[in-house]
Design a protein around this motif. Structure first.
Motif, short mmCIF file in Angstrom:
data_model
loop_
_atom_site.label_atom_id
_atom_site.label_comp_id
_atom_site.label_asym_id
_atom_site.label_seq_id
_atom_site.Cartn_x
_atom_site.Cartn_y
_atom_site.Cartn_z
N LEU A 1 0.82 -1.22 0.00
CA LEU A 1 0.00 0.00 0.00
C LEU A 1 0.85 1.26 0.00
CD1 LEU A 1 -2.75 -1.12 2.53
CD2 LEU A 1 -3.06 -0.70 0.08
N VAL A 2 1.92 1.28 0.80
CA VAL A 2 2.79 2.45 0.87
C VAL A 2 3.57 2.63 -0.43
CG1 VAL A 2 4.80 3.43 2.06
CG2 VAL A 2 2.94 2.46 3.37
N ASN A 3 3.96 1.52 -1.03
CA ASN A 3 4.69 1.57 -2.30
C ASN A 3 3.78 2.15 -3.40
OD1 ASN A 3 6.97 1.19 -3.89
ND2 ASN A 3 6.32 -0.84 -4.53
N ARG A 4 2.51 1.78 -3.35
CA ARG A 4 1.54 2.26 -4.34
C ARG A 4 1.21 3.73 -4.12
NH1 ARG A 4 -3.47 -1.47 -4.55
NH2 ARG A 4 -1.94 -2.99 -5.18
N ASN A 5 1.08 4.14 -2.84
CA ASN A 5 0.70 5.52 -2.51
C ASN A 5 1.52 5.96 -1.28
OD1 ASN A 5 -0.46 7.95 -1.92
ND2 ASN A 5 -2.49 7.14 -1.46
N PRO A 6 2.64 6.63 -1.47
CA PRO A 6 3.54 6.99 -0.36
C PRO A 6 2.90 7.85 0.73
CG PRO A 6 4.64 7.30 -2.45
CD PRO A 6 3.20 7.01 -2.76
N SER A 7 1.81 8.54 0.44
CA SER A 7 1.20 9.39 1.45
C SER A 7 0.16 8.67 2.31
CB SER A 7 0.56 10.61 0.79
OG SER A 7 -0.51 10.20 -0.03
N CYS A 8 -0.16 7.41 2.00
CA CYS A 8 -1.17 6.71 2.79
C CYS A 8 -0.57 6.22 4.11
CB CYS A 8 -1.79 5.56 2.00
SG CYS A 8 -0.83 4.06 1.95
N LYS A 9 -1.43 5.99 5.08
CA LYS A 9 -1.03 5.53 6.40
C LYS A 9 -1.90 4.33 6.78
CE LYS A 9 0.69 9.92 8.05
NZ LYS A 9 2.08 9.60 8.00
N PRO A 10 -1.52 3.13 6.32
CA PRO A 10 -2.36 1.94 6.52
C PRO A 10 -2.61 1.58 7.99
CG PRO A 10 -0.73 1.53 4.83
CD PRO A 10 -0.38 2.84 5.45
#
Length: 126
Positions: free
Chosen positions: A109-118
Protein backbone atom coordinates in the motif's frame (compact mmCIF):
# COMPACT_ATOMS: atom_id res chain seq x y z
CA UNK A 1 18.33 -7.96 -7.70
CA UNK A 2 14.52 -8.05 -7.34
CA UNK A 3 14.80 -9.78 -3.95
CA UNK A 4 17.19 -7.07 -2.72
CA UNK A 5 14.76 -4.40 -3.85
CA UNK A 6 11.90 -6.21 -2.09
CA UNK A 7 13.93 -6.37 1.14
CA UNK A 8 14.66 -2.65 0.94
CA UNK A 9 10.98 -1.81 0.36
CA UNK A 10 9.98 -3.95 3.35
CA UNK A 11 12.63 -2.34 5.54
CA UNK A 12 11.40 1.13 4.57
CA UNK A 13 7.82 0.05 5.26
CA UNK A 14 8.86 -1.29 8.66
CA UNK A 15 10.37 2.08 9.59
CA UNK A 16 7.28 3.95 8.38
CA UNK A 17 5.09 1.58 10.40
CA UNK A 18 7.22 2.18 13.51
CA UNK A 19 6.81 5.92 13.01
CA UNK A 20 3.03 5.52 12.73
CA UNK A 21 2.92 3.46 15.93
CA UNK A 22 5.10 6.03 17.73
CA UNK A 23 2.75 8.82 16.62
CA UNK A 24 -0.24 6.87 17.92
CA UNK A 25 1.47 6.25 21.28
CA UNK A 26 2.22 9.98 21.66
CA UNK A 27 -1.39 11.07 21.18
CA UNK A 28 -3.08 12.57 24.19
CA UNK A 29 -5.26 10.36 26.36
CA UNK A 30 -8.11 12.81 25.81
CA UNK A 31 -8.61 11.32 22.32
CA UNK A 32 -10.58 8.08 22.39
CA UNK A 33 -9.12 5.61 19.91
CA UNK A 34 -10.38 2.17 18.88
CA UNK A 35 -8.57 -0.47 16.85
CA UNK A 36 -10.70 -1.63 13.90
CA UNK A 37 -8.33 -4.20 12.38
CA UNK A 38 -7.64 -7.76 13.48
CA UNK A 39 -5.83 -8.72 16.66
CA UNK A 40 -3.19 -10.48 14.55
CA UNK A 41 -2.51 -7.33 12.50
CA UNK A 42 -2.17 -5.18 15.62
CA UNK A 43 0.22 -7.58 17.37
CA UNK A 44 2.28 -8.03 14.20
CA UNK A 45 2.53 -4.25 13.74
CA UNK A 46 3.58 -3.80 17.37
CA UNK A 47 6.14 -6.60 17.12
CA UNK A 48 7.63 -5.11 13.95
CA UNK A 49 7.83 -1.77 15.73
CA UNK A 50 9.62 -3.45 18.62
CA UNK A 51 12.15 -5.15 16.32
CA UNK A 52 12.84 -1.87 14.52
CA UNK A 53 14.34 -0.46 17.76
CA UNK A 54 12.84 2.98 17.08
CA UNK A 55 10.89 3.47 20.32
CA UNK A 56 12.75 4.67 23.40
CA UNK A 57 11.34 4.86 26.93
CA UNK A 58 11.78 7.56 29.58
CA UNK A 59 15.13 6.10 30.67
CA UNK A 60 16.63 6.17 27.19
CA UNK A 61 16.31 2.39 26.69
CA UNK A 62 14.59 0.63 23.82
CA UNK A 63 11.01 -0.17 24.77
CA UNK A 64 10.24 -3.82 25.45
CA UNK A 65 7.63 -5.62 23.42
CA UNK A 66 5.37 -6.00 26.45
CA UNK A 67 5.52 -2.29 27.27
CA UNK A 68 4.69 -1.39 23.66
CA UNK A 69 1.73 -3.80 23.75
CA UNK A 70 0.49 -2.47 27.09
CA UNK A 71 0.67 1.17 26.02
CA UNK A 72 -0.84 0.56 22.58
CA UNK A 73 -3.71 -1.55 23.91
CA UNK A 74 -4.45 1.06 26.58
CA UNK A 75 -4.47 3.85 23.96
CA UNK A 76 -6.60 1.82 21.55
CA UNK A 77 -9.04 0.56 24.20
CA UNK A 78 -8.16 -2.98 23.21
CA UNK A 79 -7.84 -6.05 25.44
CA UNK A 80 -4.27 -7.39 25.69
CA UNK A 81 -4.03 -10.97 24.37
CA UNK A 82 -2.76 -13.62 26.78
CA UNK A 83 0.34 -14.20 24.69
CA UNK A 84 0.92 -11.24 22.35
CA UNK A 85 4.24 -12.60 21.09
CA UNK A 86 2.60 -15.84 19.92
CA UNK A 87 -0.20 -13.91 18.19
CA UNK A 88 2.43 -11.83 16.38
CA UNK A 89 4.48 -14.90 15.43
CA UNK A 90 1.42 -16.68 14.03
CA UNK A 91 0.44 -13.55 12.09
CA UNK A 92 3.88 -13.23 10.49
CA UNK A 93 3.74 -16.89 9.39
CA UNK A 94 0.51 -16.34 7.44
CA UNK A 95 0.75 -17.55 3.90
CA UNK A 96 -1.53 -17.70 0.94
CA UNK A 97 -3.34 -15.36 -1.34
CA UNK A 98 -5.96 -13.98 1.05
CA UNK A 99 -4.10 -14.00 4.37
CA UNK A 100 -0.80 -12.18 3.92
CA UNK A 101 1.36 -10.79 6.71
CA UNK A 102 0.58 -7.19 7.69
CA UNK A 103 4.04 -5.99 6.65
CA UNK A 104 3.56 -7.33 3.10
CA UNK A 105 0.20 -5.57 2.75
CA UNK A 106 1.55 -2.41 4.40
CA UNK A 107 4.58 -2.30 2.08
CA UNK A 108 2.39 -2.83 -0.98
CA UNK A 109 0.00 0.00 0.00
CA UNK A 110 2.79 2.45 0.87
CA UNK A 111 4.69 1.57 -2.30
CA UNK A 112 1.54 2.26 -4.34
CA UNK A 113 0.70 5.52 -2.51
CA UNK A 114 3.54 6.99 -0.36
CA UNK A 115 1.20 9.39 1.45
CA UNK A 116 -1.17 6.71 2.79
CA UNK A 117 -1.03 5.53 6.40
CA UNK A 118 -2.36 1.94 6.52
CA UNK A 119 -1.86 1.52 10.29
CA UNK A 120 -3.61 4.78 11.12
CA UNK A 121 -6.47 3.85 8.78
CA UNK A 122 -7.26 0.94 11.12
CA UNK A 123 -7.82 3.32 14.05
CA UNK A 124 -11.20 4.86 14.67
CA UNK A 125 -11.29 8.11 16.62
CA UNK A 126 -14.11 9.03 18.92
Amino acid sequence: MKEEQNKEVKQQAKHLLADEVATMLMRSDAQTLHWQGTRADLMEALYLTYTSCRLIDDQGLYMTFSSIVQQACRKLNYRIPRNPREVAARAMRRKGFKARPFLDRYAMLVNRNPSCKPFEDQIQMG
